[in-house]
Structure formats: C-alpha cells, structure tokens
Design a protein around this motif. Structure first.
Motif, PDB file in Angstrom:
ATOM      1  N   ILE A  72       0.757  -1.467   0.178  1.00 32.04           N
ATOM      2  CA  ILE A  72      -0.136   0.339   0.097  1.00 32.04           C
ATOM      3  C   ILE A  72       0.962   1.352   0.270  1.00 32.04           C
ATOM      4  O   ILE A  72       1.803   1.337   1.057  1.00 32.04           O
ATOM      5  CB  ILE A  72      -0.751   0.411   1.089  1.00 32.04           C
ATOM      6  CG1 ILE A  72      -1.885  -1.277   1.457  1.00 32.04           C
ATOM      7  CG2 ILE A  72      -2.347   1.382   1.184  1.00 32.04           C
ATOM      8  CD1 ILE A  72      -2.833  -1.927   1.215  1.00 32.04           C
ATOM      9  N   LYS A  73       0.800   1.946  -1.080  1.00 33.74           N
ATOM     10  CA  LYS A  73       1.845   3.023  -1.254  1.00 33.74           C
ATOM     11  C   LYS A  73       0.563   4.143  -0.701  1.00 33.74           C
ATOM     12  O   LYS A  73      -0.058   4.600  -1.474  1.00 33.74           O
ATOM     13  CB  LYS A  73       2.288   2.574  -2.929  1.00 33.74           C
ATOM     14  CG  LYS A  73       3.096   1.885  -2.247  1.00 33.74           C
ATOM     15  CD  LYS A  73       4.539   2.470  -1.755  1.00 33.74           C
ATOM     16  CE  LYS A  73       5.817   0.953  -1.215  1.00 33.74           C
ATOM     17  NZ  LYS A  73       6.709   1.550  -1.119  1.00 33.74           N
ATOM     18  N   SER A  83      -0.547   2.066  -6.460  1.00 40.10           N
ATOM     19  CA  SER A  83      -0.299   0.275  -4.608  1.00 40.10           C
ATOM     20  C   SER A  83      -0.812  -0.889  -5.530  1.00 40.10           C
ATOM     21  O   SER A  83      -0.311  -1.809  -5.671  1.00 40.10           O
ATOM     22  CB  SER A  83      -0.976   0.837  -3.791  1.00 40.10           C
ATOM     23  OG  SER A  83      -0.984   2.084  -3.304  1.00 40.10           O
ATOM     24  N   GLY A 122       0.501   1.459   5.928  1.00 41.16           N
ATOM     25  CA  GLY A 122       0.955   1.387   4.341  1.00 41.16           C
ATOM     26  C   GLY A 122       2.940   2.215   4.688  1.00 41.16           C
ATOM     27  O   GLY A 122       3.474   2.058   5.535  1.00 41.16           O
TER      28      GLY A 122
END
Ligand code: ASP
Ligand code: MG
Length: 419
Positions: A148-149, A164, A186
């Motif tokens: 999760i970016k 992501s 994240g």
C-alpha cells in the motif's frame, strides 16, 4: 481471488485465532487475509505514543513490555511446537519499537504515531501467518508497507492507487495460494511507515481487492451482519441481508455505523461485493453489499444520533438568508469543526443539526454572533428513518418535543429533545 478481513476482536486471543484458522481453511479460492491488531493493542500503542510525546519514556517502555507479554502469551496459548523462531520475531519487533522510543528520532506527532502504532498489525500478522503455516495452511506473510503506497499525510495517509496496484500485483502474483498481510498500514515511496486512520483495516482490504480485481471481500465480525437499528436502543431489529453500495453510502451518511464510504467506493467502482459475516458462526448468511439494489427498500432502517447541537441562524437586519450567507456559514462550520448532519432553511433563518467539540462551540457562537443572531440547543437527538413504511411517530420520539421534522420520499428525520 478473495479478500478476508479480520478485525481486532476476531483475533483477540488463541481461541479466536483457532477459529480464524477453521474459517480460512474452508476457502478454496486464492486468498488474501488482512488482519488488524489483536484486541486492544492499537489503543495500547496509542498510549505508548502519548507517553513518548510527554517525555515519559519509562511508562512507554513499560507499556511495550506489556504488549510483548500479551502477544507471547497468545503464542503460548496456541501451543505451537518449536515456536522459538516466532518468539524471536515478536521480540525483535518489540525491540525495534523500544529502540525507537530510546532513540531521539524526532518528527511531528503524526509521524511518530505511525512509527509506533503500526507495530500492532505487524505483531498480529506474524503470529497468525506462523500459526497457519504450523497448521499446514501454507501462506506467505507480506509486509503491507510494500503493498500500500501512500502520501506522507501521517495518521491519515492517502493512497496512491496506481503505485499500490502495481506493487500488489508484483508481490501477490500466484506464488502462494494464501497471503497474510496487515490492515491499516502502508508506506510512502521512501519506505516510511504510514497509517490510514483508525479502523483503516477495512479500507486496506478494499484497496487489495480493487488492485487484484477480487471476486469478493468478506469482513468477519462479531455480529451476524448489518442490522436495521442499534439493538442497544431498539427492541426489534432485523438484518439487512442485501443492500446496494449506494444504499450503504446513504445509510452511513445518515450516521449508521455500516462500512465507511471510503471502503465502499473502490469496491463499488469495480463491482466487487462486500460481505459482513459472523466469525462466531460462519454458517450464518451474513449481509452482502453489492450492485444489487433490489432489496434496498424492503426494511426501514433507524439511525439514532444522540447529543447533537441544533443551531439556528438569522441575519441581524432580517434580510433573507442567501447563498453567499450560506457559503460563509459553511466555511465557518468547517474551520470550527462542526460536522453537519441535517440542515433546514426558511427565508430568514438557517438551521443545522450536527456535532462539534465542546471546546469549539463557544468560539463558533462568538464568531457567528458578529454577523448573525444565533440561537442554539446543545443536547438534541436526531432520528432518521430510511425507507419508512408509515408516518407514525416512532416510539423513541413519542412524548418528546419535535423541533424539526423533515420528510423526503425515502427518509423521515426528527430533531427532538426532552420536554
Ligand atoms: N488496528 C487499527 C484500529 O484499531 C485498524 C483497524 O482495526 O481497522 O483502528
Ligand atoms: Mg483494530
């Protein structure tokens, strides 16, 4: 591919984790299991954070030791043979957390929050992944910070969807049938840990499902599904077995504690159904939120919001309340943190019902009084009935003073207070 999400209560002790295993074991599809921190761990880590902010290092370290003991005791209760490596991993996470507290790495409050509170999910998933492998349910543990970016808006990070998706498809690529990862956390492009906001694990599940175009998301909870009213307040409740995404968003707008619209949106965009099911009894049917709105109107839902503020505003010269006044008012509401749940206007007055922090109320009233005549009531209740079946005054409103009643084709709303 399916995505299962287990919240803190559904992994609160060894029994709950054994139960998770029995549920997961039945799934034949490829699966991503998203897990929250165990039981009250997130709250406890928030205490660590507060102690650290207040310079109370000893208390922070004491709390970390407690968190460590809690997780080790769960491992012991799970009676995993040869658990040395797992215990070592848990200790290594808590050591890292201690090092963080002991070092003087500074940053803003929200940054520190993410560096501390993210350990809850790292610990829970490490135990669960290990336990499932021990039970011969082969799975891969994936670090959600690689999946999760996000932006660096710490404590409330925003998702970079395209990045992501790329990462998720790179790391969850069929090299295992089952994956275990953390909800809620994240990382930025630079690998700095972020969190998505309290109760963010549902959202994590939605991001993963969206990226993998999953078939379904199931949130396992300690309730049988979505109910049409809070059973603590209403004697007879019914389950909403099927509702549409749109309906779920409408209900949560009225204040129902269904799933947050943030979680619904990505699923709605890809038409991925979201089920809420009981982890205590997985043979129960549960509730499904999907594109199918056929049953949306079958059962009326009662949404009760107590202790609201009712604010009525009139111009000082009794001129009409026009658009420019209203836009001015909403800017003030936003800057003083008034969250509006209902509004109503006439030619001369504009009323809103909502919530505001007690500390901000006086400031808002003072500011408004510069240009307007303001009247307010601090403790009114708001009841909304979606898909009402008749106009009878509901029991909870009877013998109360109704201050506002609003009716549309789908919803009746009452603002009322005790005589
Ligand atoms: N553990 C986090 C919290 O308690 C995230 C979640 O449970 O959804 O808020
Ligand atoms: Mg939690």
């Amino acid at each position: 591919m399916k995505v299962y999400k287990f919240g803190g209560a559904s992994v609160k002790n060894a029994d709950a984790i054994e139960n998770l295993f029995s549920i997961v074991q039945k799934e034949k599809s490829e699966l991503i299991i998203v897990v929250s921190a165990m039981d009250k761990t997130t709250n406890n880590l928030e205490l660590v954070w507060e102690y650290q902010l207040n310079g109370n290092k000893d208390k922070a370290l004491e709390k970390i030791a407690e968190i460590n003991t809690f997780h080790i005791s769960i491992v012991n209760d799970l009676r995993i043979e040869n658990n040395g490596h797992l215990i070592q991993q848990i200790n290594s996470f808590t050591e890292k957390l201690k090092d963080y507290i002991n070092s003087s790495i500074s940053g803003n409050k929200a940054f520190c929050y993410d560096q501390i509170v993210s350990y809850g999910e790292l610990l829970s998933t490490t135990i669960i992944s290990h336990y499932l492998n021990y039970k011969k349910l082969d799975n891969l543990w994936v670090d959600a910070r690689e999946l999760i970016k996000t932006t660096n808006h710490h404590q409330e990070a925003r998702v970079n969807w395209e990045k992501s998706k790329k990462q998720i498809n790179k790391l969850i690529n069929g090299n295992s049938k089952t994956y275990v990862t953390q909800g809620f956390i994240g990382a930025t492009d630079d690998g700095i840990t972020t969190t998505l906001g309290r109760e963010g694990s549902d959202y994590s599940a939605a991001i993963l499902a969206w990226s993998k175009e999953a078939e379904e998301v199931i949130i396992w909870k300690d309730v049988s599904g979505l109910l049409n009213a809070d059973p603590k307040l209403f004697k007879e409740t019914e389950q909403l077995f099927k509702i549409s995404f749109k309906e779920a968003i409408e209900l949560s707008y009225l204040g129902a504690s269904v799933i947050h619209p943030k979680t619904i949106k990505p699923l709605q965009n890809k038409g991925i159904p979201l089920s809420i099911r009981s982890f205590l009894n997985d043979s129960q049917k549960g509730s499904v939120i999907s594109n199918n709105g056929e049953n949306d109107r079958d059962i009326p839902s009662f949404i009760f919001k107590p202790n609201q503020l009712l604010l009525s505003i009139t111009t000082k010269d009794f001129s009409f309340i026009f658009e420019d006044h209203i836009s001015d008012l909403f800017q003030l509401f936003a800057s003083y943190g008034l969250k509006v749940h209902l509004m109503q206007n006439s030619a001369l007055s504009f009323s809103v019902c909502g919530i505001i922090k007690a500390a901000m109320l006086n400031q808002l009233i003072e500011k408004l009084s510069e240009n307007y005549i303001v009247r307010y009531n601090e403790r009114v209740d708001l009841l909304s009935i979606r898909h009402y079946k008749n106009f009878d005054l509901p029991e909870i409103v009877k013998n109360q003073e109704v201050l506002i009643q609003q009716r549309s084709r789908s919803t009746i709303r009452y603002v009322f207070k005790k005589y």
